[in-house]
Design a protein around this motif. Structure first.
Motif, PDB file in Angstrom:
ATOM      1  N   GLU A 710      23.315  47.518  44.881  1.00 51.95           N
ATOM      2  CA  GLU A 710      24.550  46.743  44.696  1.00 51.95           C
ATOM      3  C   GLU A 710      25.782  47.599  44.956  1.00 51.95           C
ATOM      4  OE1 GLU A 710      26.879  44.041  41.304  1.00 51.95           O
ATOM      5  OE2 GLU A 710      25.001  45.061  40.804  1.00 51.95           O
ATOM      6  N   ARG A 711      25.738  48.873  44.561  1.00 49.79           N
ATOM      7  CA  ARG A 711      26.886  49.747  44.784  1.00 49.79           C
ATOM      8  C   ARG A 711      27.177  49.923  46.270  1.00 49.79           C
ATOM      9  NH1 ARG A 711      31.144  50.619  42.354  1.00 49.79           N
ATOM     10  NH2 ARG A 711      31.927  50.088  44.396  1.00 49.79           N
ATOM     11  N   THR A 712      26.126  50.077  47.070  1.00 51.96           N
ATOM     12  CA  THR A 712      26.305  50.239  48.505  1.00 51.96           C
ATOM     13  C   THR A 712      26.859  48.964  49.133  1.00 51.96           C
ATOM     14  OG1 THR A 712      24.530  51.878  48.630  1.00 51.96           O
ATOM     15  CG2 THR A 712      25.113  50.729  50.670  1.00 51.96           C
ATOM     16  N   LEU A 713      26.414  47.809  48.669  1.00 47.47           N
ATOM     17  CA  LEU A 713      26.949  46.550  49.188  1.00 47.47           C
ATOM     18  C   LEU A 713      28.431  46.390  48.865  1.00 47.47           C
ATOM     19  CD1 LEU A 713      24.040  44.045  48.386  1.00 47.47           C
ATOM     20  CD2 LEU A 713      24.698  44.955  50.621  1.00 47.47           C
ATOM     21  N   VAL A 714      28.817  46.770  47.664  1.00 43.41           N
ATOM     22  CA  VAL A 714      30.230  46.670  47.278  1.00 43.41           C
ATOM     23  C   VAL A 714      31.070  47.618  48.119  1.00 43.41           C
ATOM     24  CG1 VAL A 714      31.869  47.106  45.416  1.00 43.41           C
ATOM     25  CG2 VAL A 714      29.742  45.889  44.940  1.00 43.41           C
ATOM     26  N   ASP A 715      30.597  48.857  48.305  1.00 44.16           N
ATOM     27  CA  ASP A 715      31.344  49.829  49.105  1.00 44.16           C
ATOM     28  C   ASP A 715      31.454  49.376  50.560  1.00 44.16           C
ATOM     29  OD1 ASP A 715      31.699  51.416  46.907  1.00 44.16           O
ATOM     30  OD2 ASP A 715      30.015  52.753  47.353  1.00 44.16           O
ATOM     31  N   LEU A 716      30.389  48.831  51.105  1.00 42.68           N
ATOM     32  CA  LEU A 716      30.408  48.361  52.488  1.00 42.68           C
ATOM     33  C   LEU A 716      31.397  47.225  52.670  1.00 42.68           C
ATOM     34  CD1 LEU A 716      29.204  48.583  55.321  1.00 42.68           C
ATOM     35  CD2 LEU A 716      27.399  46.987  54.598  1.00 42.68           C
ATOM     36  N   ASN A 717      31.443  46.326  51.718  1.00 39.91           N
ATOM     37  CA  ASN A 717      32.401  45.213  51.786  1.00 39.91           C
ATOM     38  C   ASN A 717      33.836  45.716  51.701  1.00 39.91           C
ATOM     39  OD1 ASN A 717      33.184  42.232  51.482  1.00 39.91           O
ATOM     40  ND2 ASN A 717      33.977  43.112  49.577  1.00 39.91           N
ATOM     41  N   ASN A 718      34.098  46.680  50.815  1.00 38.64           N
ATOM     42  CA  ASN A 718      35.455  47.206  50.675  1.00 38.64           C
ATOM     43  C   ASN A 718      35.927  47.931  51.929  1.00 38.64           C
ATOM     44  OD1 ASN A 718      35.716  46.232  48.059  1.00 38.64           O
ATOM     45  ND2 ASN A 718      34.982  48.136  47.127  1.00 38.64           N
ATOM     46  N   LEU A 719      35.017  48.554  52.652  1.00 32.86           N
ATOM     47  CA  LEU A 719      35.387  49.304  53.847  1.00 32.86           C
ATOM     48  C   LEU A 719      35.602  48.412  55.069  1.00 32.86           C
ATOM     49  CD1 LEU A 719      32.940  52.327  53.473  1.00 32.86           C
ATOM     50  CD2 LEU A 719      35.410  52.387  53.162  1.00 32.86           C
ATOM     51  N   THR A 720      35.034  47.225  55.063  1.00 33.64           N
ATOM     52  CA  THR A 720      35.089  46.382  56.261  1.00 33.64           C
ATOM     53  C   THR A 720      35.933  45.125  56.095  1.00 33.64           C
ATOM     54  OG1 THR A 720      33.034  45.278  55.557  1.00 33.64           O
ATOM     55  CG2 THR A 720      32.826  47.197  57.018  1.00 33.64           C
ATOM     56  N   ARG A 721      36.472  44.857  54.942  1.00 33.34           N
ATOM     57  CA  ARG A 721      37.269  43.660  54.732  1.00 33.34           C
ATOM     58  C   ARG A 721      38.620  43.797  55.420  1.00 33.34           C
ATOM     59  NH1 ARG A 721      37.587  42.774  48.637  1.00 33.34           N
ATOM     60  NH2 ARG A 721      39.012  41.103  49.273  1.00 33.34           N
ATOM     61  N   ASN A 722      39.261  42.644  55.695  1.00 34.38           N
ATOM     62  CA  ASN A 722      40.523  42.616  56.434  1.00 34.38           C
ATOM     63  C   ASN A 722      41.750  42.737  55.540  1.00 34.38           C
ATOM     64  OD1 ASN A 722      39.229  42.279  58.937  1.00 34.38           O
ATOM     65  ND2 ASN A 722      39.018  40.060  58.570  1.00 34.38           N
ATOM     66  N   SER A 723      41.591  42.490  54.265  1.00 34.59           N
ATOM     67  CA  SER A 723      42.729  42.591  53.348  1.00 34.59           C
ATOM     68  C   SER A 723      42.214  42.927  51.965  1.00 34.59           C
ATOM     69  CB  SER A 723      43.534  41.284  53.315  1.00 34.59           C
ATOM     70  OG  SER A 723      42.737  40.210  52.823  1.00 34.59           O
ATOM     71  N   SER A 724      43.098  43.467  51.181  1.00 38.98           N
ATOM     72  CA  SER A 724      42.743  43.837  49.809  1.00 38.98           C
ATOM     73  C   SER A 724      42.808  42.617  48.905  1.00 38.98           C
ATOM     74  CB  SER A 724      43.716  44.897  49.305  1.00 38.98           C
ATOM     75  OG  SER A 724      44.987  44.306  49.032  1.00 38.98           O
ATOM     76  N   PRO A 725      42.298  42.726  47.687  1.00 40.07           N
ATOM     77  CA  PRO A 725      42.581  41.684  46.693  1.00 40.07           C
ATOM     78  C   PRO A 725      44.092  41.581  46.454  1.00 40.07           C
ATOM     79  CG  PRO A 725      40.784  43.095  45.952  1.00 40.07           C
ATOM     80  CD  PRO A 725      41.373  43.753  47.172  1.00 40.07           C
ATOM     81  N   ILE A 726      44.511  40.457  45.933  1.00 39.98           N
ATOM     82  CA  ILE A 726      45.905  40.288  45.527  1.00 39.98           C
ATOM     83  C   ILE A 726      46.096  40.962  44.173  1.00 39.98           C
ATOM     84  CG2 ILE A 726      47.661  38.618  44.828  1.00 39.98           C
ATOM     85  CD1 ILE A 726      46.515  36.676  46.842  1.00 39.98           C
ATOM     86  N   ALA A 727      47.130  41.787  44.070  1.00 38.12           N
ATOM     87  CA  ALA A 727      47.438  42.472  42.818  1.00 38.12           C
ATOM     88  C   ALA A 727      48.736  41.909  42.254  1.00 38.12           C
ATOM     89  CB  ALA A 727      47.568  43.971  43.045  1.00 38.12           C
ATOM     90  N   ALA A 728      48.758  41.657  40.957  1.00 39.31           N
ATOM     91  CA  ALA A 728      49.946  41.075  40.316  1.00 39.31           C
ATOM     92  C   ALA A 728      50.133  41.666  38.931  1.00 39.31           C
ATOM     93  CB  ALA A 728      49.823  39.559  40.235  1.00 39.31           C
ATOM     94  N   GLU A 729      51.404  41.751  38.516  1.00 39.44           N
ATOM     95  CA  GLU A 729      51.773  42.230  37.185  1.00 39.44           C
ATOM     96  C   GLU A 729      52.873  41.351  36.614  1.00 39.44           C
ATOM     97  OE1 GLU A 729      50.999  47.050  37.725  1.00 39.44           O
ATOM     98  OE2 GLU A 729      53.041  46.246  37.765  1.00 39.44           O
ATOM     99  N   LEU A 730      52.866  41.191  35.290  1.00 41.67           N
ATOM    100  CA  LEU A 730      53.894  40.393  34.616  1.00 41.67           C
ATOM    101  C   LEU A 730      54.240  41.043  33.290  1.00 41.67           C
ATOM    102  CD1 LEU A 730      55.630  37.776  34.371  1.00 41.67           C
ATOM    103  CD2 LEU A 730      53.668  36.722  33.224  1.00 41.67           C
TER     104      LEU A 730
END
Length: 905
Positions: A710-730
């Motif tokens: 599972e760790r390798t799948l998560v790392d592979l997805n993070n390296l090949t995705r086109n954009s990051s998650p949306i980050a927000a603060e309030l």
């Protein structure tokens, strides 16, 4: 002398000791002796020092005598004495001591009233004369009636002598010129800015300056304490003897606690005092007795017994320690603490402190011979029996000028005899931190100039907790590390930064951990431009890493790998404002362009699944949008071709207070990232992951493939995705008392929240606190080996889902409810729960807390069935103005309840 912020338990200098040492009646005696005789009428004398400075020039001001009985004595006593006005409410004792109810105080005075108090002692004297030095001020003498007979000068009715901010009043006085004595009788009252002293009679020797005051009462308004003395005697050598002394910080009509002594002898030359037959009474019941105690009157430390510490727990039973403080010199001291632990044996603790003009040093040590083992909390718990157990610690910080710069020194060294020492015995008899996993052993030398910061450091850790499921539990040793960081402001906003280090990494287990040397350079040039409407900052960096690796793990593909990669960025933003009657709203768009060249880093440490030296990938959040590297540490040069967009809006009132701040942003990637810490995802794998990793032939990479988890799948997805998650603060300040906080990262590709937290906080500014919070973090499940069956493994959920509620809620009177509930929803268990009651009055405070907690937190998560749970009842009492029995409850509440501020003793 020792630093003021040190938490050592030592003799405390009470205001009583300080003021009695400072107060001098010599000038007062001289002023009385200068009184000439006068006729039988109301008189006022105005005395000034003569031109030679060896006497007084006095002139008489004749006033019409009052036709009323007693004359000026009809004025209220506090007015006649020149004291601050008192409220008419309250008892006569309260008025006589200068106590003012809170409702009668000014707004500034109300802010100074201590927690739990309904009033305060107000400083005596005319506020306009508060700063007048009595040593140089003229002497004014008043009396309703005066007569001279047989060289005796009699003063009757409202006798008052004033000199600057010092004042003496009495009903009657007699000056015996031949014998150089003066006697005052009836309502003796002496006042100055931080002292009010009263008595039935006072006798002065006008030649030697000796003074005796009978049946005395005193108040020190600055410290808000009061007391009494049967007799106060000051001899010709200015030494003091005080008989029958009581001392308390309680209001006038309360003796919830008081310190009572038979006598106190004050040596003014050595600036020390010795008290005999000392007892502390609570509600007139003696609870502590000492045959004698010696304490300093000034800033000097003084050898003596300190207040004991007492605790009771299920693991150790009765735990009692009695510190003994030894003053060796003005700038160094020693504290020895014998400690009795019922279930373990006798222990000794020591603390040595040294303070100089260039540094502060503290050395701590403890020793327990042949530990009896204590009481285990469950059948599986490991205990230590029959072993010698010890702890040693050295803390040092220093700095001194050297040439054109500053030379600095730092030592942070801690070592214990075994991994369970802190769990069983704590770090000294007062403090305890069972979540500690590593103890730092660090030495650092530095030299700083206007442009350079150079440091030489040696650092290693003692691992006191080892999880068999986490092989990297012992950090690398840095023996040594040399850093040289330079900064130059050139011209026109152009800034040059030169950062470089060389470090040697060692490890105790060279069969599983690669060792060697690393050098890294980060040189940057930045052009900073900022205006009221925005900023524009481009920059470039040159980055280089090189290694000289040991061959302790066999043949290496490259013993001296290196990598160089340039980086360029543009950081720009705009500020827009819209004004209304009450608020200014801002709109702050921001752009961050980052280009970091990708270079092959497969041969750097982390080969074949081995750990790297000191590098990890940083947690993603809103601040990640503006980082130049997604890695912390020095073993990787992050690659990037990306653009970050963010937007922040604020609401600010006309006083500059920010009521609302909301931010949101996202990173867009133009290319896949190739640099990683996952040893499976090499450059060849990232070029064609399906071809390299698909071992089951289904055409995709999944956990059914031999090299994939599972760790390798998560790392592979993070390296090949086109954009990051949306980050927000309030951050929303709902009112002056309520505040809402929140942050989240939302993965739009997988339509899920990766991380988030929300919190609601309340603080009424007067001991009322409430906190409600929840946090969630999605983590990769990990493989756990069953401790009783190493051949059996299972996946354990590592997601963090925790709720936290805490409060200090005022009840009736001076009582407050204290509570915290910290719950782990992932494993359905309490992490920490405590509840208790605190009573906080004007002169004493006590807390009782029952607590149940798990010994290890989620960073070192073991299967739920193997986690120890402990429980205990903690008690604390503080006699304000004197001392407390422990700070352990305060430490617990300060750490567990956001917004809790323990009172300083």
């Amino acid at each position: 002398m020792p630093p003021a912020n040190s938490r050592i338990r030592r003799h405390r200098r009470t205001p009583l000791h300080i003021a009695l040492n400072r107060y001098r009646l010599g000038l007062l005696a001289a002023s009385v002796m200068a009184l000439p005789a006068a006729a039988q009428q109301a008189v006022e004398w105005d005395c000034q020092p003569n031109e030679k400075g060896d006497g007084w020039d006095c002139k008489q001001v004749t006033k019409k005598a009052s036709t009323k009985e007693g004359g000026a004595s009809q004025l209220p006593a506090h007015v006649a004495a020149g004291l601050a006005p008192l409220t008419t409410a309250g008892t006569p004792l309260a008025q006589r001591l200068g106590w003012v109810e809170k409702e009668q105080l000014s707004e500034n005075q109300k802010a100074e009233v201590a927690t739990g108090c309904c009033g305060m002692y107000v400083a005596p004297g005319d506020p306009e004369k508060r700063d007048q030095n009595p040593e140089i001020a003229p002497v004014n003498v008043k009396a309703d009636w005066q007569q001279e007979a047989h060289k005796l000068i009699s003063l009757k009715g409202n006798v008052e002598i004033t000199q600057g901010n010092r004042n003496l009043t009495s009903d009657n006085g007699v000056i015996d010129a031949p014998n150089n004595t003066a006697d005052f009788h009836g309502n003796i009252r002496i006042g100055e800015p931080n002292l009010l002293l009263m008595g039935d009679s006072a006798k002065l020797n006008l030649e030697s300056g000796a003074v005796t005051v009978d049946n005395a009462s005193f108040v020190f308004p600055q410290a808000q304490v009061r007391g009494t003395a049967d007799k106060l005697i000051r001899d010709a050598e200015e030494d003091l003897r005080i008989e029958g002394v009581t001392y308390t910080s309680c209001p006038p009509d309360s003796n919830a606690w008081q310190l009572v002594t038979g006598s106190v002898d004050v040596d003014t030359e050595k600036n020390t005092a010795t008290a005999r037959n000392v007892r502390i009474e609570v509600k007139d019941i003696p609870i502590v007795y000492l045959p004698w105690i010696r304490f300093p009157l000034g800033d000097e430390s003084q050898t003596g017994v300190l207040f004991p510490n007492l605790g009771v727990g299920g693991r150790n039973g009765l735990d009692f320690s009695l510190p003994y403080y030894i003053s060796l010199a003005d700038n160094y001291d020693l504290t020895l603490t014998p400690r009795y632990i019922q279930e373990r044996g006798n222990m000794i603790e020591a603390q040595f402190r040294h303070l100089s003009s260039w540094g502060r040093t503290e050395l701590n040590a403890s020793w327990l011979g042949e530990d009896q083992g204590g009481e285990a909390t469950n059948d599986q718990e490991t205990v230590v029996v029959g072993e010698n157990r010890w702890w040693r610690n050295l803390q040092h910080d220093g700095a001194f000028a050297l040439g054109d710069g500053t030379f600095t020194t730092e030592v942070d060294y801690t070592k214990v005899s075994d991994n369970l020492y802190i769990r069983d015995l704590g770090i000294n008899s007062l403090d305890e931190d069972e979540s500690t996993t590593h103890l730092r052993q660090k030495l650092e030398l530095g030299y700083n100039t206007d442009h350079w910061e150079i440091s030489f450091k040696s650092e290693q850790f003692q691992t006191i907790f080892t999880d068999p499921n986490q092989p990297l539990s012992e950090p690398y040793k840095q023996l040594p590390r040399l850093d040289a960081n330079g900064t130059y402001n050139l011209w026109g906003g152009l800034n040059l930064t030169l950062r470089q280090h060389v470090v040697a990494f060692e490890h105790s287990d060279e069969t599983r951990f690669q060792t060697g040397d690393r050098a890294r350079l980060d040189w940057g040039l930045e052009w900073a431009n900022q205006w009221q409407w925005g900023f524009f900052t481009p920059g470039v960096e040159f980055r280089h890493i090189s290694y000289n690796l040991d061959e302790n793990l066999g043949s290496l593909a490259d013993k001296s790998p290196s990598v160089t990669a340039p980086l360029a960025y543009l950081n720009a933003g705009l500020f827009f404002e819209r004004n209304s009657n009450d608020y200014t709203q801002t709109l702050e768009p921001r752009l961050f362009l980052l280009y970091a060249e990708q270079e092959d880093q497969d041969l750097l440490p982390n080969q074949g699944g081995l750990p790297n030296f000191d590098t990890s990938e940083q947690t993603f959040g809103f601040s990640s949008l503006w980082r130049k590297d997604r890695f912390s540490g020095g073993d990787r040069l992050g690659d990037a071709k990306q653009a970050s967009f963010g937007l922040t809006s604020r609401f600010i009132d006309n006083n500059g207070k920010e009521w609302l701040s909301a931010s949101i942003g996202k990173i867009f990637y133009f290319e896949d990232r190739r640099t990683t810490l996952n040893s499976v995802l090499t450059s060849a794998v990232l070029d064609n992951p399906v071809q390299e990793l698909d071992t089951n032939g289904n055409g995709v990479v999944d956990e059914g493939d031999a090299r994939v988890n599972e760790r390798t799948l998560v790392d592979l997805n993070n390296l090949t995705r086109n954009s990051s998650p949306i980050a927000a603060e309030l951050n929303w300040r709902i009112s002056d008392r309520w505040q809402f906080l929140g942050d989240t990262t939302w993965d739009t590709d997988l339509d899920r929240i990766d991380r988030g937290s929300v919190g609601l906080r309340f603080n009424d500014g007067n001991n009322g606190v409430f906190n409600l919070g929840y946090r969630y973090t999605r983590n990769t499940a990990r493989v756990v080996r069953n401790p009783t069956d190493p051949g059996f493994t299972f996946l354990q959920d590592q997601n963090i889902k925790q709720g936290d509620i805490s409060t200090i809620y005022p009840l009736r009177g001076n009582f407050s409810l204290i509570a915290r509930w910290n719950y782990d929803f992932t494993n359905s268990r309490n992490l920490e729960t405590f509840a208790g009651v605190e009573y906080n009055s004007c002169c004493w405070r006590t807390s009782v807390v029952a607590r149940r907690w798990i010994r290890r937190d989620d960073l070192r998560l073991l299967p739920s069935s193997n986690l120890d749970e402990d429980e205990g009842i903690f008690f604390q009492i503080q006699l304000k103005g004197l001392a407390g029995t422990s700070t352990k409850v305060d430490d617990l509440l300060e750490e567990g309840i956001y917004g809790y501020q323990p009172e300083q003793q």
